[in-house]
Structures are given as C-alpha cells and as structure tokens.
Scaffold this active site. Sequence first.
Site, mmCIF file in Angstrom:
data_model
loop_
_atom_site.group_PDB
_atom_site.id
_atom_site.type_symbol
_atom_site.label_atom_id
_atom_site.label_comp_id
_atom_site.label_asym_id
_atom_site.label_seq_id
_atom_site.Cartn_x
_atom_site.Cartn_y
_atom_site.Cartn_z
ATOM 1 N N CYS A 149 0.966 -1.008 -0.049
ATOM 2 C CA CYS A 149 -0.008 0.026 0.001
ATOM 3 C C CYS A 149 0.893 1.308 0.068
ATOM 4 O O CYS A 149 2.265 1.208 -0.060
ATOM 5 C CB CYS A 149 -1.014 -0.083 1.225
ATOM 6 S SG CYS A 149 0.179 0.065 2.805
ATOM 7 N N CYS B 60 3.520 1.463 2.661
ATOM 8 C CA CYS B 60 4.547 0.595 2.440
ATOM 9 C C CYS B 60 5.680 1.504 1.658
ATOM 10 O O CYS B 60 6.697 1.778 1.737
ATOM 11 C CB CYS B 60 4.527 -0.455 1.702
ATOM 12 S SG CYS B 60 3.590 -1.736 2.711
ATOM 13 N N ASP C 70 -12.370 -3.356 -33.047
ATOM 14 C CA ASP C 70 -12.718 -2.251 -32.398
ATOM 15 C C ASP C 70 -13.452 -1.155 -33.194
ATOM 16 O O ASP C 70 -13.169 -1.362 -34.448
ATOM 17 C CB ASP C 70 -11.430 -1.584 -31.759
ATOM 18 C CG ASP C 70 -11.557 -0.273 -31.188
ATOM 19 O OD1 ASP C 70 -12.629 -0.164 -30.430
ATOM 20 O OD2 ASP C 70 -10.947 0.543 -31.778
ATOM 21 N N ASP D 43 -6.871 -0.540 -26.492
ATOM 22 C CA ASP D 43 -6.988 -2.058 -27.104
ATOM 23 C C ASP D 43 -6.010 -2.872 -26.606
ATOM 24 O O ASP D 43 -6.041 -3.849 -27.149
ATOM 25 C CB ASP D 43 -7.293 -1.820 -28.540
ATOM 26 C CG ASP D 43 -8.178 -1.063 -29.088
ATOM 27 O OD1 ASP D 43 -9.284 -1.163 -28.530
ATOM 28 O OD2 ASP D 43 -8.196 -0.424 -30.131
#
Lengths: 64, 741
Positions: B13, B16, B430, B632
């Site tokens: 986290c 850290c 796409d 993509d």
Amino acid sequence: MTVIKVADMHCEKCVERITKLLTEEGLDFSVNLADKTVTINGCQHCVKTALEALDDLGFEGLIE
Amino acid sequence: MITQKYVIKGMTCAACSSAVERVTRKIDGVLESNVNLTTGFMTITYEESKVTSEAIIKKVDRAGFHAELYEEEKKDDDKEDDVRKMRYRLICNIILAIPLLYICLGHMVPITLPFPAFMDMHKAPLVFAIIQLALTIVILINGRKFYLVGFKSLFKGNPNMDSLVAIGTGSAFVYSLVMTAMIPSNPANAHNLYYESAAVVVTLVMLGKYLEGRSKNKTSEAVRKLMELAPDKAIVVRNGEQREVPIEQVGLGEIMLIKPGSRIPLDGIVLSGSTSVDESMLTGESIPVEKTIGDEVIGGSVNYNGAITAQVTHVGSDTTLAKIVKMMEDAQGKKAPISKVADTVAGYFVPVVIGIAVVAAIIWAVLGYEITFILTIFVSVLVIACPCALGLATPTAIMVGTGLGAKHGILIKSGEALEISHKVNAVVLDKTGTITQGKPAVTNIVSHEISGEELLGLAASCEQVSEHPLGNAIVEEAKEQGIKIREVTEFQSITGQGIQAKVNGKTYYIGNKKLCEKKNIDFGEYEEEATVLANKGQTPMFVSLEGKAIGIVAVADTLKETSAEAIRKIKGLGIEVYMLTGDNKLTADYIGQKVDVDHVLAEVLPNDKASIVEQLQEEGKCVMMVGDGINDAPALVQADVGVAIGNGSDIAIDSGDIVLMKSDLRDVYKAIKLSKATIRNIKQNLFWAFFYNACGLPLAAGLLYAINGMLLSPMIGGFAMSLSSVCVVSNALRLRRTNLD
C-alpha cells in the site's frame, strides 16, 4: 508498560513488519492495528530500542 | 553523485512506499528517494562517497521489504547484444559457406568453373579436403550453440530441434573427418566428404534463429510506453497552498490541480472548472470528452483547454492506467508459446533415426560385414535423415509468407502469429479507428431557412478559429466543398456546449442542446430532427441566430469505405465477426447493422475489452483482435492474434502480433488468407521432408543391398537430403504467387 502511537500503521503488512523487527530485537510487545499502537512491556532501554526499530521501519513512534 | 533504480518487493500500500522513502531518505548521503508503488521502483540519488548500494539494500531489507538493483536496461542491452552477435556470426558463416559450396559442388555443375589447381579434388585431394575442413570448423564454431544445447538435451533424454541439427551435422562432419584422415592411403575418399552439408545446415538454421531472436527482442516495449503515460508529479492543494509532489506521495481524497495541456496525474472526480479531455488512451475515442463538476477524470489522459481541480479517487495499483498495465503484463505472461511442431517431431524422430542406424549397423555386423561397410551404413542413415528439410519446412514457408504479407502492407511480427491466424474462428473488431475513420466528419446538414451550402459556410466561418475537433470537421468540410469562409469577430468558446461568434455583424451560436437551452434559443422543428440524427450515432449541432435555430450540422465518426466489404469477406471464411465499442447501444447497433457484423458488444469499458476476448477464448474460440488505440493494447495481447492498425498508437502497434500498414480492414482478411496458405504450404513441405526420409532411410540402411547388392553411399544420402531441401524451398517459394484478394 509503555504505549507507543504509530500513526502511519495502516495495514496488516505494517503490523507484520513491526512484529518481525521487534521480535528480532527480543522485545516483549503487542501491536494493535485498530488503535495504531505498539505496547512495550519492559524498561526504558526496551522502549528506546523499539523507537529505533520503528524508525528503521520508516515509522514515527510517539510515546503516549 | 549517482542515480540508481531499485526494484522494491513486498510493498502492498501507499504506507509501504512512504516507509521505504522515509528510511532511505534518512541515510546520510542520500539526496533524493522516490518510490513508485505502481511499478515497484525506487529511484534514488546519493553521494557515492558516503553511501553504497549494499547499504541501501540493507536499510530497505531491515524495513521489512526487499530491494534489488534494477537491471532491466542492462538486460535489454544484453539481449540486443546477443542479437548483434548472432548477426555477426551469421554473416561470417554466409561468407564462408559460399566458397565452401563452390569448392565442394563446383565440379558437379555441367559448365566448367574456374578452379585453382592446388586444391583440385583429383590433383590435390588432401588440400581439397583440408580447405573444406578449415572453412567448416569456423562455421561450426560459430554455430556451437546447437551442439551445446542439442547434445545436452539429447543426453537428458529430451531431444529437440537442436539435437537433430547437432547429431545430423555432427555425424556428417565426423565421417568427413575420418575420410579426410584416410585420403593419404586412398585418395578416392575425397569423394566421401560432407563438410558442406554440415556447414550449410548449421548456417540456415542460424538464419532462422537470428530472425526469431530479432522479433523477440521487441517485447515489453508496450508496457514501458504505457507506464510513461503517467506523469511523475502532481500539483496538489495542501492547506490552501499549491505544491508539486511526486505522484507516489499523493494520497486518496487529496485535491489535485490540473492545468490546461498537462496530463491528468491520477484518477479523480472534478471538483471545479470544466474542460475537454483527450481520453483516447482509455476509450480509443479521438473526440475529446467534456468534463465538468462531478465527472470522472482518468490518470494519464490529456487535459486540453481548461484548468480544473479534482479529488483523487484511485492511487497506486488501483488507477485505471495501472490496471491496464497489469492486464497487459498478465496477458503477456499467460500467452503460451504455440506448438513447436518440429521439436515435438524431433522428440520421436531423433531416437527413431538413431535406433534405425544402430539396428542396421548391428544387423550388418552380425552378418559379418567389414567395419567400413557398417560405418557407411550408419552414417548414410544419419545423413539422409539429417533434419535439413524438416528444419526448413516451417521457417522457409513462414519467411516467404511474411515477405508476401509485407508486400501487401501486412507486417507479421512473428511466425507464430502467421501460424495461429489460420485457426482463427472469431474476429473482434474495435469500432473507433478500425471500422470507422476515428475522426469526426460532417454527415448531415439540415436547414429549412437557408441552403445547406450557406449554413455550412456560416458554421465554418464561426468555427474557423475553434480548436475543437467537431469545429475542425465543419471547417474541413466547407473547404473541401470550396465554400467561402468569411471573417469572424468576437469568437468565444463555451466549454462543453459550443461557441458564440460574430460573422457579418450578426451573432451566431453553434452548439449542443444544452447551449440552446442556456441561451433560450427556440429549437423549432429542429429538435425532432436532431433526435433522429442522434439515434443514428451522429452529433447534431444547432446553428442559431437571434434566438432561433436556423439549421443543424451533424458530425459523426464515419465508416471506412472498405469496412463493410472486408467484414463480408471475413465472414465468407466462416469466421464470426464481433464489433466492440464503448458507444451506447443505439449508436453501436446502427454501425453494426451498416457493416453487418455477427455480434455487437456495446458500452464496453476499456478494461473489459481483454476480458471479453478471454471469455471468447474460454468458449473455445481462437480469437483475432483488431484495434488501434492504447486501450485496445491489453485485448491485443490477450487475443490469440493481435492485429494493430498501423496509424494507431505506438503502444497498440507494439502490442499487436500483426501490424496493418494501411488503415484498411480488408488486410485482416488478407492476413487470414495468407496464414491459411502458409500453413497449407508448411504441411506440404513436411510431407516432402517425411516422404524423402521414409523412402531414403530403408535404402540407406541397406535394404537395396540385401535385395540386389546396391549400396546407397553417404554421398547419395547427402544428395537426397539436399534434394528434399530443394523441394521444400521451391514449394515454399510457390507461396509468393498466392492471390490474397
């Protein structure tokens, strides 16, 4: 018994790191994540060692 | 002073990463230390005279983490160095193989070639042999890797392609060496040399390995480029003061200030201001998205024209960008290497061939034949079964296939991609930039008051100073139609709504419904017409004068001319075609219907693209993904074959296995057709390679000798092996004539 406030203790990983190092230092202690505290059972020398260890871990410990 | 990069392991986290920063910054001599939780890197600057790398690592380790000096750049350099070395060795071998072939085979050609007398096979057989030996030794030393790896695998009981090369060429070399040693006692042994077989096979296989190494070297660039999208620093407002801080130090809920022209550092929600944001990295949508209070902004996207403040909603590994990076890394990690047919075959082929050679030698020994006879049989079997044709079958066809693809503007990054493409049974396209142009163009002009030409001229005059892509589309259309653009005065951009401008002394408003409502403009009959246009996926812009709408200019991302034809052709191959888009269902269905795709997947979040591909793969489909945007990239990597459109983002191009140089979907069809033709060719090649071996092995083992006393010499074996190679190469070259249309 001395309670040290560790404000930056956020997660279980922090608890794990503190526990590991304080155990290595041979201290009698308990860690409480909810209160963000470390309780040291011992003399002033033990507290000093704990504060130094916390510093090495990147935490700032304040005696309550 | 030195700046180094370390990989920090064990951080979970933000606390850290802060802890690592704190402990390292406390080291005397450390000037700066920044830790990036997302990438797991620490960049540290320190004075070498005071601090050592070991001390830093020790300090981090004591803090409960693990630090390692980052050596990726060094590794990259090493990889490039390896490929460079391979190239030098290959060039050296080719230079040496040419004279070797001339010396060995020159006397076999029908015409007389100039040949120095001092190394003539008949006049000076020993010199003839020693020159070949010298050339071959250098070639084999350059290709020593095959022997080291090949024999090691063989001894471990797991023979591979290298084992075939090692044992085949090794036998030919050792046999030739023995024959060379026997030349002083019998000069006729000069006819029994196979140095050129060993040398040429090693050189050809090295060529294949070099091409493979070169393409492999380009991996992981895509991930690095993605990471570079995230800015290193952010301006945060703390206690009313603006402070520029490293991105790792920004916490959840903090307020960040994003200036025009800068990248948005982290994901957040707009608190004040409005702007246009280029989110193409996330959505692939080239049209900037308007952002105002309450809207979400994504880290890594570009803020265009307005200063905004936003509250941080995600940091570290939770940001959208970090998730995209992780997905790409996961997908790359998951991508299993495709079947290594030659290695699998070699696994059976090598032991079988060795077995046949040994069994044949034992049989002839038991029958009481001499050692030279037995050795001839043994080597003939090994030489005739030399995997030249088998090794050439796949790479030659792939080389010719990729060359043919390049001629058509289809860049195939690896032989694997070409191999897999023939199995594809689902193509996912796409929408934006792939099926459509990816940039807005005027699609409709509606006006009941003035002519369409006049309306377009007016709108273009107003928009000529606008920097908005929708405005640019109007100006471009007017210029294309040769319409005169008049002078504009008092231009004002109204973010998220439109513009206000004065032309010929009259004030016009051009913009969306929100602008008209705000300025109390009467839509009249245009409101209904605007709804019809919007339902067709177009963006209607009202042009109004003196409080009344006088027409609509509709702009939309238009279809590429060839998209429908390409999709029809792909479907003709029995492949299902999917269209993937973040657009709403209405627009997506309209476009999908126009190009006649089998399935339309609308409102797909960028993060979900790769999951959809994965889902199709789980259904047992072999998926080819075609896209152009950064968003993509994870799907391109996840797919069995990723096809990037050449004018797309660098990251998409790096992620694709195949890159289309032209922005034409018909090339997807061509790529699949090319793959099918190449695989057919490989199968034919493998047939010829096995056919020769199936016929040659029994003959080499002495079957004919047993029947009619004819013994196949290793030379004939070598010739048969060469013939099989010629056959395979000629067949591969036939592929060049394939019609891909």
